[in-house]
Scaffold this active site. Structure first.
Site, PDB file in Angstrom:
ATOM      1  N   LYS A 176       0.840  -1.200   0.000  1.00  0.00           N
ATOM      2  CA  LYS A 176       0.000   0.000   0.000  1.00  0.00           C
ATOM      3  C   LYS A 176       0.876   1.251   0.000  1.00  0.00           C
ATOM      4  CE  LYS A 176      -3.658   2.191   2.651  1.00  0.00           C
ATOM      5  NZ  LYS A 176      -4.583   2.097   3.771  1.00  0.00           N
ATOM      6  N   GLU A 182      10.562  -4.693   4.606  1.00  0.00           N
ATOM      7  CA  GLU A 182      10.708  -6.092   4.170  1.00  0.00           C
ATOM      8  C   GLU A 182      10.386  -6.223   2.675  1.00  0.00           C
ATOM      9  OE1 GLU A 182       9.019  -5.012   6.767  1.00  0.00           O
ATOM     10  OE2 GLU A 182       9.321  -6.292   8.519  1.00  0.00           O
ATOM     11  N   GLY A 238      -4.890  -1.994   5.054  1.00  0.00           N
ATOM     12  CA  GLY A 238      -4.047  -3.115   4.624  1.00  0.00           C
ATOM     13  C   GLY A 238      -4.687  -4.477   4.879  1.00  0.00           C
ATOM     14  N   ARG A 239      -5.120  -4.712   6.119  1.00  0.00           N
ATOM     15  CA  ARG A 239      -5.651  -6.046   6.459  1.00  0.00           C
ATOM     16  C   ARG A 239      -7.051  -6.278   5.894  1.00  0.00           C
ATOM     17  NH1 ARG A 239      -4.669  -2.784  10.506  1.00  0.00           N
ATOM     18  NH2 ARG A 239      -6.318  -2.021  11.883  1.00  0.00           N
ATOM     19  N   GLU A 325      -4.423  -6.964  14.989  1.00  0.00           N
ATOM     20  CA  GLU A 325      -3.960  -5.634  14.577  1.00  0.00           C
ATOM     21  C   GLU A 325      -5.116  -4.632  14.705  1.00  0.00           C
ATOM     22  OE1 GLU A 325      -0.525  -4.805  11.633  1.00  0.00           O
ATOM     23  OE2 GLU A 325      -2.321  -4.513  10.432  1.00  0.00           O
ATOM     24  N   HIS A 356      -4.204 -33.489  17.434  1.00  0.00           N
ATOM     25  CA  HIS A 356      -3.023 -34.249  17.853  1.00  0.00           C
ATOM     26  C   HIS A 356      -1.933 -33.322  18.349  1.00  0.00           C
ATOM     27  CE1 HIS A 356      -4.619 -38.075  16.415  1.00  0.00           C
ATOM     28  NE2 HIS A 356      -5.250 -37.310  15.540  1.00  0.00           N
ATOM     29  N   LYS A 472       9.451  -0.673  14.346  1.00  0.00           N
ATOM     30  CA  LYS A 472      10.035  -0.328  13.032  1.00  0.00           C
ATOM     31  C   LYS A 472      11.073   0.781  13.193  1.00  0.00           C
ATOM     32  CE  LYS A 472       5.857  -1.098  10.232  1.00  0.00           C
ATOM     33  NZ  LYS A 472       4.850  -0.445   9.405  1.00  0.00           N
TER      34      LYS A 472
HETATM   35  O1  F6P Z   1       3.284  -3.447   9.843  1.00  0.00           O
HETATM   36  C1  F6P Z   1       1.930  -3.350   9.709  1.00  0.00           C
HETATM   37  C2  F6P Z   1       1.469  -2.962   8.344  1.00  0.00           C
HETATM   38  O2  F6P Z   1       1.397  -1.588   8.237  1.00  0.00           O
HETATM   39  C3  F6P Z   1       0.135  -3.624   8.075  1.00  0.00           C
HETATM   40  O3  F6P Z   1      -0.921  -2.951   8.605  1.00  0.00           O
HETATM   41  C4  F6P Z   1       0.141  -3.725   6.604  1.00  0.00           C
HETATM   42  O4  F6P Z   1      -0.802  -4.641   6.174  1.00  0.00           O
HETATM   43  C5  F6P Z   1       1.553  -4.153   6.344  1.00  0.00           C
HETATM   44  O5  F6P Z   1       2.303  -3.435   7.295  1.00  0.00           O
HETATM   45  C6  F6P Z   1       2.070  -3.930   4.959  1.00  0.00           C
HETATM   46  O6  F6P Z   1       2.017  -2.604   4.555  1.00  0.00           O
HETATM   47  P1  F6P Z   1       2.195  -2.174   3.028  1.00  0.00           P
HETATM   48  O7  F6P Z   1       1.094  -2.768   2.252  1.00  0.00           O
HETATM   49  O8  F6P Z   1       2.172  -0.680   3.030  1.00  0.00           O
HETATM   50  O9  F6P Z   1       3.525  -2.706   2.569  1.00  0.00           O
END
Ligand code: F6P
Length: 508
Positions: A176, A182, A238-239, A325, A356, A472
């Protein structure tokens, strides 16, 4: 100050399930909701009709319907970020902005010739799409391969790209913000991986990289052609973004555009049920209220999600993000500290694997963990034949789906204490006809709305996530320390473990 209704709920006693079922032969019928696509049985929750009535009164007192309507109307209910929370519009066929993006995705999907799709993204830009991909894998287009890279751990990149031919591979960079550390690291590595094999010409990036994002400039700066960018909007959290281009691009390529549309239809069906059904018969509302009953009034703060379906193996991980979250919040909408528990810990595994593993604690542990069972009448793969002597794989699986809630609810006496099952452990069961793209979409929307119901009642903002920020920021400082060490190997950080890490050996 707790309201009168809250106080009344505090005085409500949890029912004794053995007794309740013995006294009321209609209990399973009374405490269940029937719809065209799913049957929701909550008769094994520790509730009476009075409890349900009070929970619905609590919802009225907190203006749940008004808040749901405000969400559907696209009002800016995410106050801290001044944004609408409008993921339901993604499934609304009448929304022109959404239709335009879907048309672009449809065209792209139909023209695509690459067979290895690698989606790079994390959190909401990964978990929902992966859940849907696994749920619908049986519907995948022949010859299509979809892999997800989320973790910045190089193992994820190395293993997911192993064996792939670059000339057959398409990377989808999903973010987003297009700033997530990452994802950006994995995206840069993907670019190098591709360029090392196919060369540096801009055509290589043009052909093998597309992006899904709200940040046009950053996508262009990365080198991806704006024509190869699929947008979504700041009103999609995002979620809650799996039904935006975030899910649409990888899933349309993998499953075909028609199947992705089925996911949207399923989510839209549940959206309409949520918006238009009276509370007492509204599945996301009742399931959210039952969570509140368990968390705030019975003190059961962990929930197990137990799909009796291998293809739902990623639903617990997606639900964890949506629930934890969204609702792990310390302050209410006015910024005041909350004086009740918010949020819940969710975990789960497909049945019967969990049986199990951790079911011992669920059946005989000292903490009580409400369970959600999900089962299907028909399997995705009909393996095995039924006969007078034999059951199919699916029937064998479903024996557990029917047995476990009863074992939890009714327990068993035994002269030996270690063989006693206390019973009275709450659960709900959701039964659907078959896991298809439609029902996978419906379950996605159920998960989203159930979490929102709780946030609306608790009076918190379920749609921001400032709790992920501090770590972060501290990470940036640690990265700077590592870089200082690269520039000057004698540089010593003020952290024993980091120092050891940089020296490459455990502390003396
Ligand atoms: O670290 C949390 C977060 O901001 C989430 O809410 C989000 O889904 C994810 O990181 C990824 O964010 P982006 O889509 O901006 O890479």
């Amino acid at each position: 100050m707790p309201s009168d209704i809250w106080k009344k709920l505090q005085k409500e006693q949890p029912v004794n399930l053995k007794q309740a079922f013995a006294e009321d032969k209609e209990r399973a019928k009374t405490f269940s909701i029937r719809t065209e696509h799913l049957y929701y049985d909550f008769s094994r929750q520790l509730v009476t009709s009075e409890t349900i009535k009070l929970l619905c009164e609590l919802a009225k007192e907190r203006d749940l319907s008004g808040k749901i309507q405000a969400m559907f109307a696209g009002e800016k209910i995410n106050k801290t970020e001044n944004r609408a929370v409008w993921h339901v519009a993604l499934r609304d066929p009448s929304n022109p902005e959404v239709s335009d993006v879907l048309k672009k995705i449809e065209k792209f999907t139909r023209q695509n010739k690459l067979t290895n799709i690698v989606a790079i993204g994390i959190g909401g830009s990964y978990l929902g799409p992966e859940y849907l991909a696994e749920a619908c894998r049986v519907y995948a287009k022949p010859g299509m391969n979809l892999r997800f890279i989320a973790n910045v751990d190089g193992t994820d990149f190395a293993q997911k790209t192993a064996g792939l031919k670059p000339e057959e591979t398409l990377f989808i960079i999903i973010s987003k913000t297009f700033t997530t550390a990452e994802t950006m690291k994995n995206a840069e590595t993907a670019k190098k991986w591709m360029q090392e094999k196919l060369g540096n010409s801009p055509e290589v990036i043009k052909k093998h990289f597309v992006a899904v994002s709200t940040a046009k400039d950053k996508v262009a700066a990365f080198g991806i052609d704006p024509d190869n960018m699929f947008i979504f909007w700041d009103w999609v959290g995002g979620r809650f973004s799996a039904t935006s281009a975030v899910g649409a691009v990888p899933l349309s390529l993998f499953l075909g555009f028609e199947n992705f549309k089925e996911i949207l239809y399923g989510a839209h069906w549940l959206d309409q049920h949520f918006l238009n059904t009276p509370m007492e018969k509204n599945i996301p509302v009742i399931s959210g209220l039952l969570d509140i009953w368990n968390i705030n009034f019975l003190g059961y703060k962990t929930r197990a999600l137990l799909p009796y379906c291998q293809a739902l193996s990623k639903l617990p991980a997606h639900t964890q993000q949506v629930e934890m979250e969204s609702n792990g919040k310390l302050v209410d909408l006015s910024g005041k500290p909350v004086d009740i528990d918010t949020g819940e810990v969710v975990f789960g595994e497909p049945g019967t694997n969990g049986q199990h593993s951790f079911y011992q604690l669920i059946h005989q542990g000292t903490q009580i963990i409400p369970c959600d069972f999900i089962g299907f009448i028909e399997p995705q793969y009909p393996v095995g034949k039924a006969s007078n002597k034999e059951v199919t794989h699916h029937e064998e699986l479903m024996t557990n789906f029917f047995a476990q809630p009863d074992a939890l609810a009714f327990g068993k006496d035994d002269p030996l204490p270690h063989k006693r099952f206390p019973g009275n452990r709450p659960s709900s069961s959701l039964l659907l006809k078959k896991l298809t793209p439609f029902t996978a979409g419906l379950l996605l929307a159920w998960t989203e709305h159930r979490a929102a119901v709780k946030g609306f009642i608790w009076g918190i903002n379920s749609f921001d996530q400032f709790g992920v920020e501090l770590g972060k920021v501290l990470g940036i400082k640690v990265r700077e320390e590592i870089l200082k060490h690269h520039q000057d190997p004698s540089y010593k950080p003020n952290n024993l473990m980091l120092e050891a890490f940089l020296k490459g050996k455990l502390p003396d």
